[in-house]
Design a protein around this motif. Structure first.
Motif, PDB file in Angstrom:
ATOM      1  N   SER A 164      -1.131 -58.737 -40.380  1.00  0.00           N
ATOM      2  CA  SER A 164      -1.644 -59.982 -40.766  1.00  0.00           C
ATOM      3  C   SER A 164      -1.085 -61.284 -40.243  1.00  0.00           C
ATOM      4  O   SER A 164      -1.667 -62.359 -40.511  1.00  0.00           O
ATOM      5  CB  SER A 164      -1.801 -60.032 -42.549  1.00  0.00           C
ATOM      6  N   GLN A 165      -0.176 -61.167 -39.528  1.00  0.00           N
ATOM      7  CA  GLN A 165       0.458 -62.338 -39.047  1.00  0.00           C
ATOM      8  C   GLN A 165       0.191 -62.737 -37.572  1.00  0.00           C
ATOM      9  O   GLN A 165       0.097 -61.555 -36.693  1.00  0.00           O
ATOM     10  CB  GLN A 165       2.041 -62.376 -39.078  1.00  0.00           C
ATOM     11  N   PHE A 166       0.382 -63.863 -37.315  1.00  0.00           N
ATOM     12  CA  PHE A 166       0.130 -64.254 -35.652  1.00  0.00           C
ATOM     13  C   PHE A 166       1.522 -64.454 -35.251  1.00  0.00           C
ATOM     14  O   PHE A 166       2.142 -65.202 -35.938  1.00  0.00           O
ATOM     15  CB  PHE A 166      -0.889 -65.459 -35.531  1.00  0.00           C
ATOM     16  N   TYR A 167       1.961 -63.946 -34.447  1.00  0.00           N
ATOM     17  CA  TYR A 167       3.243 -64.005 -33.463  1.00  0.00           C
ATOM     18  C   TYR A 167       3.182 -64.773 -32.147  1.00  0.00           C
ATOM     19  O   TYR A 167       2.306 -64.186 -31.179  1.00  0.00           O
ATOM     20  CB  TYR A 167       3.644 -62.583 -33.452  1.00  0.00           C
ATOM     21  N   LEU A 193     -11.136 -61.163 -23.675  1.00  0.00           N
ATOM     22  CA  LEU A 193     -10.013 -59.982 -23.258  1.00  0.00           C
ATOM     23  C   LEU A 193      -8.809 -60.236 -23.793  1.00  0.00           C
ATOM     24  O   LEU A 193      -8.073 -59.529 -24.483  1.00  0.00           O
ATOM     25  CB  LEU A 193     -10.307 -59.440 -21.684  1.00  0.00           C
ATOM     26  N   ILE A 194      -8.073 -61.261 -23.155  1.00  0.00           N
ATOM     27  CA  ILE A 194      -6.707 -61.478 -23.095  1.00  0.00           C
ATOM     28  C   ILE A 194      -6.324 -62.114 -24.399  1.00  0.00           C
ATOM     29  O   ILE A 194      -5.344 -61.469 -24.853  1.00  0.00           O
ATOM     30  CB  ILE A 194      -6.239 -62.316 -21.981  1.00  0.00           C
ATOM     31  N   LEU A 195      -6.826 -63.152 -24.855  1.00  0.00           N
ATOM     32  CA  LEU A 195      -6.285 -63.803 -26.098  1.00  0.00           C
ATOM     33  C   LEU A 195      -6.475 -62.890 -27.340  1.00  0.00           C
ATOM     34  O   LEU A 195      -5.597 -62.685 -27.986  1.00  0.00           O
ATOM     35  CB  LEU A 195      -6.825 -64.964 -26.423  1.00  0.00           C
ATOM     36  N   PRO A 196      -7.343 -62.093 -27.504  1.00  0.00           N
ATOM     37  CA  PRO A 196      -7.757 -61.096 -28.811  1.00  0.00           C
ATOM     38  C   PRO A 196      -6.546 -60.164 -28.707  1.00  0.00           C
ATOM     39  O   PRO A 196      -5.754 -59.647 -29.523  1.00  0.00           O
ATOM     40  CB  PRO A 196      -8.925 -60.471 -28.438  1.00  0.00           C
ATOM     41  N   GLN A 197      -6.053 -59.496 -27.381  1.00  0.00           N
ATOM     42  CA  GLN A 197      -5.094 -58.656 -27.291  1.00  0.00           C
ATOM     43  C   GLN A 197      -3.444 -59.142 -27.489  1.00  0.00           C
ATOM     44  O   GLN A 197      -2.621 -58.532 -27.574  1.00  0.00           O
ATOM     45  CB  GLN A 197      -5.191 -58.008 -25.958  1.00  0.00           C
ATOM     46  N   LEU A 198      -3.489 -60.352 -27.272  1.00  0.00           N
ATOM     47  CA  LEU A 198      -2.250 -61.320 -27.707  1.00  0.00           C
ATOM     48  C   LEU A 198      -1.986 -61.624 -28.937  1.00  0.00           C
ATOM     49  O   LEU A 198      -0.994 -62.305 -29.270  1.00  0.00           O
ATOM     50  CB  LEU A 198      -2.155 -62.323 -26.523  1.00  0.00           C
ATOM     51  N   ARG A 213      -2.957 -59.593 -34.831  1.00  0.00           N
ATOM     52  CA  ARG A 213      -3.804 -59.274 -35.845  1.00  0.00           C
ATOM     53  C   ARG A 213      -5.116 -58.468 -35.516  1.00  0.00           C
ATOM     54  O   ARG A 213      -5.855 -57.992 -36.077  1.00  0.00           O
ATOM     55  CB  ARG A 213      -4.337 -60.597 -36.605  1.00  0.00           C
ATOM     56  N   THR A 214      -5.270 -58.540 -34.213  1.00  0.00           N
ATOM     57  CA  THR A 214      -6.381 -57.639 -33.634  1.00  0.00           C
ATOM     58  C   THR A 214      -6.307 -56.225 -33.916  1.00  0.00           C
ATOM     59  O   THR A 214      -5.207 -55.720 -33.286  1.00  0.00           O
ATOM     60  CB  THR A 214      -6.597 -57.996 -32.053  1.00  0.00           C
ATOM     61  N   GLY A 215      -7.401 -55.662 -34.300  1.00  0.00           N
ATOM     62  CA  GLY A 215      -7.300 -54.127 -34.724  1.00  0.00           C
ATOM     63  C   GLY A 215      -8.479 -53.544 -34.019  1.00  0.00           C
ATOM     64  O   GLY A 215      -9.303 -54.210 -33.613  1.00  0.00           O
ATOM     65  N   PRO A 216      -8.396 -52.268 -33.550  1.00  0.00           N
ATOM     66  CA  PRO A 216      -7.287 -51.380 -34.358  1.00  0.00           C
ATOM     67  C   PRO A 216      -6.178 -51.346 -33.333  1.00  0.00           C
ATOM     68  O   PRO A 216      -5.223 -51.037 -33.801  1.00  0.00           O
ATOM     69  CB  PRO A 216      -7.991 -49.987 -34.111  1.00  0.00           C
ATOM     70  N   CYS A 217      -5.984 -52.089 -32.300  1.00  0.00           N
ATOM     71  CA  CYS A 217      -4.742 -52.018 -31.449  1.00  0.00           C
ATOM     72  C   CYS A 217      -4.748 -53.327 -30.640  1.00  0.00           C
ATOM     73  O   CYS A 217      -5.774 -53.970 -30.473  1.00  0.00           O
ATOM     74  CB  CYS A 217      -4.547 -50.867 -30.805  1.00  0.00           C
ATOM     75  N   ASN A 218      -3.533 -53.710 -30.192  1.00  0.00           N
ATOM     76  CA  ASN A 218      -3.323 -55.082 -29.388  1.00  0.00           C
ATOM     77  C   ASN A 218      -2.005 -54.731 -28.638  1.00  0.00           C
ATOM     78  O   ASN A 218      -1.336 -53.618 -28.959  1.00  0.00           O
ATOM     79  CB  ASN A 218      -3.316 -56.121 -30.404  1.00  0.00           C
ATOM     80  N   PHE A 219      -1.577 -55.462 -27.719  1.00  0.00           N
ATOM     81  CA  PHE A 219      -0.469 -55.466 -26.895  1.00  0.00           C
ATOM     82  C   PHE A 219       0.735 -56.125 -27.599  1.00  0.00           C
ATOM     83  O   PHE A 219       1.770 -55.752 -26.851  1.00  0.00           O
ATOM     84  CB  PHE A 219      -0.883 -55.966 -25.510  1.00  0.00           C
ATOM     85  N   VAL A 220       0.585 -56.615 -28.553  1.00  0.00           N
ATOM     86  CA  VAL A 220       1.982 -57.472 -28.981  1.00  0.00           C
ATOM     87  C   VAL A 220       3.168 -56.436 -29.264  1.00  0.00           C
ATOM     88  O   VAL A 220       4.170 -56.796 -28.914  1.00  0.00           O
ATOM     89  CB  VAL A 220       1.478 -58.343 -30.287  1.00  0.00           C
ATOM     90  N   ALA A 221       2.789 -55.585 -29.873  1.00  0.00           N
ATOM     91  CA  ALA A 221       3.935 -54.308 -30.116  1.00  0.00           C
ATOM     92  C   ALA A 221       4.539 -53.610 -28.581  1.00  0.00           C
ATOM     93  O   ALA A 221       5.478 -53.086 -28.971  1.00  0.00           O
ATOM     94  CB  ALA A 221       3.228 -53.205 -30.827  1.00  0.00           C
ATOM     95  N   HIS A 222       3.768 -53.896 -27.719  1.00  0.00           N
ATOM     96  CA  HIS A 222       4.204 -53.164 -26.398  1.00  0.00           C
ATOM     97  C   HIS A 222       5.097 -53.895 -25.552  1.00  0.00           C
ATOM     98  O   HIS A 222       5.663 -53.483 -24.491  1.00  0.00           O
ATOM     99  CB  HIS A 222       2.887 -52.345 -25.934  1.00  0.00           C
ATOM    100  N   ILE A 223       5.080 -55.396 -25.864  1.00  0.00           N
ATOM    101  CA  ILE A 223       5.835 -56.071 -25.051  1.00  0.00           C
ATOM    102  C   ILE A 223       7.338 -56.226 -25.326  1.00  0.00           C
ATOM    103  O   ILE A 223       7.622 -56.081 -26.535  1.00  0.00           O
ATOM    104  CB  ILE A 223       5.174 -57.363 -24.817  1.00  0.00           C
TER     105      ILE A 223
END
Length: 179
Positions: A7-10, A151-156, A159-169
């Protein structure tokens, strides 16, 4: 142990590279646009560079950013089209550990709605290298806006579900939180 809070923006640390033989710091409107969109979204622009279409210069700068602990994402604009002298795609490709084929596919699909069959000449691509997420897009303002907003901002955004790239970097909030 703390978990990654969806639920957080990083805010992420992002580098911007414009590849152009005709632009300079005074008229790099697409680079300006990317920085503005990133900052408006809450991210930090760590570095910004403008280079000519020279695959070795591009690789040198990208390699520094990929090796850096600071830069989590790289946005490259320009030099991706099917035109003589453009070399961004061939500069980036050997540096990638993994590709994100969906980025180029979706970018071309969305571009088709505006450009028709000319969209197939786009070499837009994305991938991961040493935990750094790289996006390469055309250098026009319209293309940058399309790629960023759809494309890019939602994936950065974590909070974007069901998945995003934040956890992969690298140095992602999920790694910092022990998730």
């Amino acid at each position: 142990m703390p978990r990654f809070d969806l639920s957080q923006f990083y805010p992420l640390t992002i580098a911007v590279l414009t590849v152009s033989d005709s632009r300079n710091a005074d008229n790099d409107s697409s680079g300006d646009l990317l920085c503005q969109l990133l900052q408006s979204a809450g991210h930090q622009v760590a570095e910004r560079t403008l280079l000519p279409n020279n695959k070795y210069q591009i690789r040198a700068v990208l390699s520094q950013w990929i090796a850096s602990d600071m830069v989590q994402v790289v946005l490259l604009n320009g030099g991706t089209g099917f035109a003589a002298g453009n070399c961004s795609v061939e500069a980036i490709t050997p540096l990638l550990d993994d590709t994100v084929p969906g980025f180029g596919e979706l970018f071309r699909q969305l571009s088709f709605n505006e450009l028709g069959s000319a969209a197939l000449q786009s070499g837009a691509l994305a991938g991961l290298a040493n935990g750094t997420l790289l996006f390469a897009m055309p250098g026009s303002g319209g293309a940058c806006t399309l790629a960023m907003q759809q494309l890019i901002l939602p994936q950065l955004d974590g909070r974007t579900g069901p998945c995003n790239f934040v956890a992969h970097i690298k140095n992602s909030p999920s790694q910092r939180c022990g998730a």
